[in-house]
Motif scaffolding. Structure first.
Motif, PDB file in Angstrom:
ATOM      1  N   HIS A 339       0.857  -1.180   0.000  1.00 25.02           N
ATOM      2  CA  HIS A 339       0.000   0.000   0.000  1.00 25.02           C
ATOM      3  C   HIS A 339       0.898   1.236   0.000  1.00 25.02           C
ATOM      4  CE1 HIS A 339      -2.700  -3.158   1.280  1.00 25.02           C
ATOM      5  NE2 HIS A 339      -3.729  -2.365   1.048  1.00 25.02           N
ATOM      6  N   GLY A 340       0.954   1.933  -1.130  1.00 21.73           N
ATOM      7  CA  GLY A 340       1.883   3.028  -1.311  1.00 21.73           C
ATOM      8  C   GLY A 340       1.517   4.271  -0.518  1.00 21.73           C
ATOM      9  N   ILE A 341       2.512   5.140  -0.342  1.00 18.02           N
ATOM     10  CA  ILE A 341       2.295   6.428   0.294  1.00 18.02           C
ATOM     11  C   ILE A 341       2.560   7.530  -0.733  1.00 18.02           C
ATOM     12  CG2 ILE A 341       2.871   5.540   2.579  1.00 18.02           C
ATOM     13  CD1 ILE A 341       5.594   6.979   2.277  1.00 18.02           C
ATOM     14  N   GLY A 342       2.365   8.815  -0.332  1.00 16.36           N
ATOM     15  CA  GLY A 342       2.444   9.911  -1.281  1.00 16.36           C
ATOM     16  C   GLY A 342       3.355  11.045  -0.848  1.00 16.36           C
ATOM     17  N   TYR A 343       3.297  12.118  -1.630  1.00 12.83           N
ATOM     18  CA  TYR A 343       4.144  13.296  -1.421  1.00 12.83           C
ATOM     19  C   TYR A 343       4.015  13.843  -0.012  1.00 12.83           C
ATOM     20  CZ  TYR A 343       5.492  18.252  -2.101  1.00 12.83           C
ATOM     21  OH  TYR A 343       6.045  19.504  -1.993  1.00 12.83           O
ATOM     22  N   GLU A 344       2.785  13.944   0.482  1.00 14.10           N
ATOM     23  CA  GLU A 344       2.566  14.586   1.778  1.00 14.10           C
ATOM     24  C   GLU A 344       3.231  13.837   2.924  1.00 14.10           C
ATOM     25  OE1 GLU A 344      -0.905  11.708   1.283  1.00 14.10           O
ATOM     26  OE2 GLU A 344       0.355  12.990   0.017  1.00 14.10           O
ATOM     27  N   HIS A 345       3.455  12.535   2.758  1.00 16.83           N
ATOM     28  CA  HIS A 345       4.063  11.754   3.832  1.00 16.83           C
ATOM     29  C   HIS A 345       5.493  12.189   4.122  1.00 16.83           C
ATOM     30  CE1 HIS A 345       0.642   9.282   2.595  1.00 16.83           C
ATOM     31  NE2 HIS A 345       0.726   8.669   3.760  1.00 16.83           N
ATOM     32  N   SER A 346       6.190  12.702   3.109  1.00 15.61           N
ATOM     33  CA  SER A 346       7.570  13.142   3.338  1.00 15.61           C
ATOM     34  C   SER A 346       7.622  14.288   4.346  1.00 15.61           C
ATOM     35  CB  SER A 346       8.218  13.563   2.017  1.00 15.61           C
ATOM     36  OG  SER A 346       7.581  14.700   1.454  1.00 15.61           O
ATOM     37  N   PHE A 347       6.603  15.123   4.369  1.00 20.04           N
ATOM     38  CA  PHE A 347       6.560  16.220   5.334  1.00 20.04           C
ATOM     39  C   PHE A 347       6.201  15.710   6.737  1.00 20.04           C
ATOM     40  CE2 PHE A 347       5.900  18.209   1.221  1.00 20.04           C
ATOM     41  CZ  PHE A 347       6.769  19.291   1.285  1.00 20.04           C
ATOM     42  N   THR A 348       5.362  14.695   6.803  1.00 18.69           N
ATOM     43  CA  THR A 348       5.054  14.089   8.092  1.00 18.69           C
ATOM     44  C   THR A 348       6.304  13.442   8.686  1.00 18.69           C
ATOM     45  OG1 THR A 348       2.786  13.672   7.348  1.00 18.69           O
ATOM     46  CG2 THR A 348       3.531  12.474   9.297  1.00 18.69           C
ATOM     47  N   HIS A 349       7.077  12.761   7.843  1.00 21.00           N
ATOM     48  CA  HIS A 349       8.333  12.152   8.313  1.00 21.00           C
ATOM     49  C   HIS A 349       9.320  13.235   8.757  1.00 21.00           C
ATOM     50  CE1 HIS A 349       7.283   8.655   5.365  1.00 21.00           C
ATOM     51  NE2 HIS A 349       6.540   8.635   6.466  1.00 21.00           N
ATOM     52  N   GLN A 350       9.333  14.351   8.049  1.00 20.06           N
ATOM     53  CA  GLN A 350      10.189  15.470   8.428  1.00 20.06           C
ATOM     54  C   GLN A 350       9.818  15.992   9.807  1.00 20.06           C
ATOM     55  OE1 GLN A 350      11.401  18.780   5.520  1.00 20.06           O
ATOM     56  NE2 GLN A 350       9.624  19.689   6.534  1.00 20.06           N
ATOM     57  N   ALA A 351       8.524  16.158  10.054  1.00 19.09           N
ATOM     58  CA  ALA A 351       8.068  16.614  11.367  1.00 19.09           C
ATOM     59  C   ALA A 351       8.419  15.599  12.442  1.00 19.09           C
ATOM     60  CB  ALA A 351       6.563  16.868  11.339  1.00 19.09           C
ATOM     61  N   ARG A 352       8.276  14.320  12.133  1.00 26.00           N
ATOM     62  CA  ARG A 352       8.622  13.275  13.099  1.00 26.00           C
ATOM     63  C   ARG A 352      10.090  13.355  13.498  1.00 26.00           C
ATOM     64  NH1 ARG A 352      10.374   7.074  12.486  1.00 26.00           N
ATOM     65  NH2 ARG A 352      12.287   8.262  12.149  1.00 26.00           N
ATOM     66  N   ASP A 353      10.954  13.455  12.498  1.00 28.62           N
ATOM     67  CA  ASP A 353      12.390  13.485  12.781  1.00 28.62           C
ATOM     68  C   ASP A 353      12.770  14.717  13.592  1.00 28.62           C
ATOM     69  OD1 ASP A 353      12.614  11.132  11.390  1.00 28.62           O
ATOM     70  OD2 ASP A 353      13.531  12.013   9.609  1.00 28.62           O
ATOM     71  N   LEU A 354      12.159  15.847  13.289  1.00 30.71           N
ATOM     72  CA  LEU A 354      12.472  17.075  14.017  1.00 30.71           C
ATOM     73  C   LEU A 354      11.985  16.978  15.462  1.00 30.71           C
ATOM     74  CD1 LEU A 354      13.587  19.907  14.144  1.00 30.71           C
ATOM     75  CD2 LEU A 354      11.447  20.748  13.135  1.00 30.71           C
ATOM     76  N   ILE A 355      10.797  16.472  15.670  1.00 30.65           N
ATOM     77  CA  ILE A 355      10.268  16.327  17.030  1.00 30.65           C
ATOM     78  C   ILE A 355      11.164  15.413  17.857  1.00 30.65           C
ATOM     79  CG2 ILE A 355       8.373  15.350  18.395  1.00 30.65           C
ATOM     80  CD1 ILE A 355       6.464  16.386  16.211  1.00 30.65           C
ATOM     81  N   GLU A 356      11.579  14.294  17.287  1.00 31.81           N
ATOM     82  CA  GLU A 356      12.440  13.373  18.022  1.00 31.81           C
ATOM     83  C   GLU A 356      13.782  14.010  18.366  1.00 31.81           C
ATOM     84  OE1 GLU A 356      12.730   9.664  15.909  1.00 31.81           O
ATOM     85  OE2 GLU A 356      10.946   8.882  16.927  1.00 31.81           O
ATOM     86  N   ALA A 357      14.333  14.791  17.428  1.00 30.01           N
ATOM     87  CA  ALA A 357      15.614  15.458  17.694  1.00 30.01           C
ATOM     88  C   ALA A 357      15.466  16.463  18.831  1.00 30.01           C
ATOM     89  CB  ALA A 357      16.114  16.147  16.428  1.00 30.01           C
ATOM     90  N   ILE A 358      14.403  17.246  18.806  1.00 32.27           N
ATOM     91  CA  ILE A 358      14.181  18.237  19.862  1.00 32.27           C
ATOM     92  C   ILE A 358      14.000  17.547  21.210  1.00 32.27           C
ATOM     93  CG2 ILE A 358      12.522  19.941  20.726  1.00 32.27           C
ATOM     94  CD1 ILE A 358      12.090  20.771  17.777  1.00 32.27           C
ATOM     95  N   ALA A 359      13.223  16.473  21.223  1.00 38.23           N
ATOM     96  CA  ALA A 359      12.932  15.780  22.476  1.00 38.23           C
ATOM     97  C   ALA A 359      14.170  15.126  23.079  1.00 38.23           C
ATOM     98  CB  ALA A 359      11.844  14.735  22.253  1.00 38.23           C
TER      99      ALA A 359
END
Length: 403
Positions: A339-359
């Motif tokens: 089940h493929g994902i799309g363009y918008e998911h790259s921004f969600t992954h970006q937010a995830r990585d940033l949140i984890e780095a800050i935390a």
């Protein structure tokens, strides 16, 4: 800085990138189990009516027309910058000085001097525990992350060739209006900075090698365009709404091509154009090595092409890897295999990585210093193109950042 395990976000800008970032902030905690919860506290824009409507549509609790007031608020932990490049430096430097984490869209700035100032401000912020990141979202496509891992693991051997293109066609019509992306004072450069920056960052990310020198040319095919009714980036209408059309000068490149050398010994070709008729978002990267090749095409973003030259000659051939397995990067949080994902998911992954780095107190990537290096490549391309396509070295970064 955060309260009750929240990361309170203030976003400046709400058009194309603002919409993409908003979708990510809305989604990230509903998909990933994270140590901080992103709260969409306030969005900022210049027009009161439009920013109020955007806040309601995109899911922001509040809105404002004053980014300086947003930066100074005690109930904001992170500033997300989604504005044209001419305002990146001022907003980011002020936010970092105020102790806010910063996410800034690419390219980092419009000039080398601005980018250096931003990288220096980020260094000062990091010493005080303030994190900053530049938004090169294509790094977060799972197939790209897998591509980087396979290259780092030696699956294609020593890298010899890098071949990258980013092809669009949204301004091929000469009657398309003079939006801000076609004005140097607002955008910094044209296809080069808008989409060329992406393939510069992506190839350096995947290969682990940096561009050291270039020979380049640029071209502007349509040198005057109708002034728009209202500028909205990738879409706008010409004229003043009363049938009167006046024109203005296009001050950026429509297309940029360059050859490059990388510091690990690879040679490379790059092409970025918004005049590739029929191509809508044609980002493709191929890397050839001593033991094989690997290729990514964004229009088939859930796939990788891989050629393993170590297999018996009778079994060699490009294999398509469907990047949807739960042990592929980022994908354990999404859908069943296939089940493929799309363009918008790259921004969600970006937010995830940033949140984890800050935390966790980690330094997120790409850093402002990484983005400065991309900016220095863009600058070398423009300098080469402006001087007869002569060979031009990319300036070093570290001395300037430390200043």
């Amino acid at each position: 800085m955060s309260t009750q395990s929240q990361l309170r976000v203030g976003m400046v800008g709400y058009a194309f990138m603002g919409s993409a970032h908003s979708q990510a902030w809305r989604t990230v905690n509903r998909v990933f189990d994270l140590p901080l919860h992103a709260r969409m506290t306030a969005v900022c824009g210049r027009d009161e009516a439009n920013v109020a409507a955007a806040a309601a549509r995109l899911g922001w609790e509040q809105h404002t027309t004053d980014w300086r007031a947003l930066v100074s608020r005690d109930d904001i932990d992170l500033i997300d910058i989604c504005t044209p490049g001419d305002s990146h430096a001022e907003i980011a430097i002020a936010a970092l000085a105020a102790g806010k984490h910063v996410l800034c869209e690419k390219p980092l700035a419009n000039t080398i001097d601005e980018a250096r100032q931003m990288a220096a401000a980020a260094e000062r912020g990091a010493a005080a525990g303030v994190r900053s990141m530049c938004g090169f979202n294509y790094r977060r496509v799972p197939a790209v992350a897998l591509m980087r891992r396979m290259v780092a693991d030696g699956r294609i051997g020593d890298i010899r060739h890098v071949r990258a293109v980013y092809l669009q066609d949204w301004i091929t019509d000469p009657q398309f209006p003079l939006v801000w992306r076609l004005q140097k004072d607002k955008a910094g450069s044209g296809a080069l900075g808008d989409i060329g920056a992406h393939i510069i960052d992506l190839t350096q990310f995947v290969t682990g090698q940096r561009i050291t020198g270039v020979t380049a040319l640029t071209e502007t095919f349509v040198k005057e365009r109708p002034l728009p009714q209202a500028s909205s980036g990738l879409s706008a209408a010409a004229g003043d709404g009363n049938g009167t059309v006046t024109t203005g000068q296009v001050t950026v490149d429509d297309a940029a091509l360059f050859l490059a050398r990388l510091d690990g010994g690879a040679i490379a070709t790059y092409e970025a154009t918004r005049f590739a008729t029929g191509r809508k978002n044609g980002l493709r990267v191929e890397i050839n090595g001593s033991l094989g090749s690997i290729a990514f095409d964004f229009e088939r973003m859930n796939e990788l092409e891989f050629y393993d030259a170590t297999e018996p000659s009778t079994e060699q051939g490009f294999t398509t890897i469907l990047v949807t397995e739960p042990d592929h990067p980022y994908l354990s949080a999404w859908w069943p295999p296939g089940h493929g994902i799309g363009y918008e998911h790259s921004f969600t992954h970006q937010a995830r990585d940033l949140i984890e780095a800050i935390a966790t107190g980690a330094d997120p990537a790409p850093s402002f210093t990484d983005a400065l290096q991309v900016q220095l490549v863009l600058d070398a391309v423009l300098r080469s193109a402006g001087h007869g396509s002569g060979w031009t070295d990319v300036e070093p970064i570290f001395a300037e950042v430390a200043a």
